[in-house]
Design a protein around this motif. Structure first.
Motif, short mmCIF file in Angstrom:
data_model
loop_
_atom_site.label_atom_id
_atom_site.label_comp_id
_atom_site.label_asym_id
_atom_site.label_seq_id
_atom_site.Cartn_x
_atom_site.Cartn_y
_atom_site.Cartn_z
N GLY A 1 4.33 -0.91 3.33
CA GLY A 1 4.11 0.56 2.64
C GLY A 1 5.58 0.93 1.49
N GLU B 1 -4.65 6.73 -4.92
CA GLU B 1 -3.40 6.09 -4.20
C GLU B 1 -3.06 4.45 -4.77
OE1 GLU B 1 -4.70 3.89 -0.91
OE2 GLU B 1 -5.21 6.16 0.74
N TYR B 2 -3.78 3.88 -6.42
CA TYR B 2 -3.14 3.50 -6.98
C TYR B 2 -2.10 4.10 -7.61
CZ TYR B 2 -6.07 -0.33 -6.19
OH TYR B 2 -6.98 -1.51 -5.49
N GLU C 1 -0.68 7.14 -7.14
CA GLU C 1 0.83 7.08 -7.33
C GLU C 1 2.04 6.04 -6.15
OE1 GLU C 1 4.14 9.59 -5.25
OE2 GLU C 1 2.20 9.90 -6.37
N ILE C 2 1.13 4.76 -6.05
CA ILE C 2 2.21 3.25 -5.52
C ILE C 2 2.75 3.30 -6.80
CG2 ILE C 2 1.93 1.28 -4.62
CD1 ILE C 2 -0.36 1.78 -3.52
N GLY D 1 -5.46 -0.41 -3.47
CA GLY D 1 -5.47 0.85 -2.54
C GLY D 1 -6.87 1.46 -2.23
N ASP D 2 -7.33 2.72 -1.94
CA ASP D 2 -8.14 3.24 -0.89
C ASP D 2 -9.03 4.13 -2.03
OD1 ASP D 2 -8.62 1.38 0.71
OD2 ASP D 2 -7.45 2.49 2.64
N SER D 3 -8.17 4.32 -3.40
CA SER D 3 -8.31 5.44 -4.24
C SER D 3 -8.37 5.15 -5.60
CB SER D 3 -8.81 6.81 -3.50
OG SER D 3 -7.25 7.42 -3.59
N SER E 1 0.86 -0.96 0.37
CA SER E 1 0.18 0.03 -0.52
C SER E 1 0.97 1.32 -0.32
CB SER E 1 -0.84 -0.20 0.85
OG SER E 1 -0.06 0.12 2.61
N LEU E 2 -0.10 1.86 0.17
CA LEU E 2 1.39 3.65 0.01
C LEU E 2 2.19 4.24 0.88
CD1 LEU E 2 1.86 6.35 -1.79
CD2 LEU E 2 -0.23 7.16 -1.14
N HIS E 3 1.33 3.48 2.12
CA HIS E 3 1.31 4.18 3.86
C HIS E 3 1.67 2.35 4.19
CE1 HIS E 3 1.44 7.98 3.29
NE2 HIS E 3 0.40 7.94 2.59
#
Length: 329
Positions: A87, A117-118, A120-121, A112-114, A58-60
């Motif tokens: 992360g 987020e997908y 950015e990763i 991701g949850d948005s 995930s991102l974080h």
């Protein structure tokens, strides 16, 4: 299907292609069941794998769900780990150097949850040495759509796929959820959005109850069912999806042996992923590679690719796809 015979002394060719990515053999490890690969380095020969797919990133960092997070079921297990991971930034700095040194394809599962987020990763993974591909977990909830899983809606699944493809510099595999009415609709949507390949299935939703306490066994109440119990469902879905898309399909679900893997390939899978079996037998993936090689040699196949989609239906009535609910007839 190719019809060529192996000559005496010739070694079967186990190579398969997932889009532009060539694997030495069709056996991968399923995300969430193999850690970051290093956990298995003293238990098996990691270099024998066709590819390794790491646990979802995930991102974080995520701590995951509180215990109890795993329970054994008849012919399988339920898990509600909660996507615990380090992360993307720590993954790149702490895990990728080791993974890149394995000299086998490393596919990074992302979640991701948005859409942001997908994206950015994917952007942060671009150019990272050793990353050979991205597997997109679309079973995650879209927080901006009331928590509906991306993978249950064709439009949302397509949107995630397009967002990742827009930022990716490696092939993109999309992992489908089985918790839908018609998985072929989702498969077509992600193919049209640019997916290079499709993997299926993710876990089925289930739960367990403790009779003594009258409480759910899992702290999260529900979890993902995996293992041999889901193999017939997974096999059917792979068969259906492989008939409606032109990109490679990767089979997942209850695969414990070479025989299981070969069934998925006959149903149309180009490759397979070994998941829950890793908890029972840490060498399961290596054993499957050995079994596939032995099968190819015994059948005198020059290439294992010759069996992909080779399920024989010629002597049957065309009923295999006439109904998604045959028991209703």
């Amino acid at each position: 299907m190719e019809n060529v015979s192996l000559q005496e002394g010739q070694v079967p060719d186990l190579r398969v292609n997932i889009g532009s990515l060539e694997l030495a053999n069709p056996v991968m490890t399923a995300s969430g069941t193999f850690g970051y690969a290093r956990e298995f380095e003293n238990l098996m020969n990691l270099h024998r794998l066709g590819a390794v797919i790491v646990k979802g990133i995930s991102l974080h960092p995520r701590a995951g769900n509180p215990p109890q997070r795993i329970m054994e079921t008849a012919c399988g297990m339920l898990n509600a780990i909660g996507l615990q991971n380090v992360g993307v930034d720590r993954f790149i700095t702490e895990k990728m150097n080791y993974l890149a040194g394995l000299n086998i394809p490393v596919i990074v599962n992302i979640l991701g949850d948005s859409l942001a987020e997908y994206e950015e990763i994917t952007k942060r993974l671009a150019g990272v040495p050793g990353v050979a591909g991205i597997e997109v977990n679309i079973s995650c909830p879209n927080v901006k759509k009331g928590g509906v899983a991306f993978g249950t809606d064709p439009a949302m699944a397509a949107a995630v796929t397009a967002a990742v493809k827009n930022k990716a510099d490696v092939p993109v595999m999309v992992k489908l959820s089985p918790n839908v009415t018609d998985i072929t609709l989702i498969a077509r949507a992600v193919e049209q959005a640019g997916a290079d390949s499709i993997s299926l299935i993710n876990t089925l939703i289930g739960m367990g109850i403790d009779l003594k306490t009258r409480r759910p066994v899992l702290a999260n109440v529900i979890g993902g069912l995996s293992g041999p119990a889901i193999k017939p469902v997974a096999l059917r879905m792979v068969f259906e999806v492989a008939r409606v898309v032109s990109i490679p399909v990767i089979g997942i679900g209850g695969i414990e042996s070479a025989e299981d893997a070969l069934e998925f390939m006959l149903a149309g899978a180009t490759a397979v992923q070994i998941g829950t079996a890793n908890f029972v037998n840490p060498r399961a993936s290596e054993d499957v590679v050995d079994g596939i090689s032995a099968y190819a040699a015994n059948e005198k196949l020059t290439s294992i690719r010759s069996i992909i989609g080779g399920l024989r239906l010629d002597s049957l009535k065309d009923h295999a796809t006439s109904s998604h609910n045959p028991v209703a007839k």
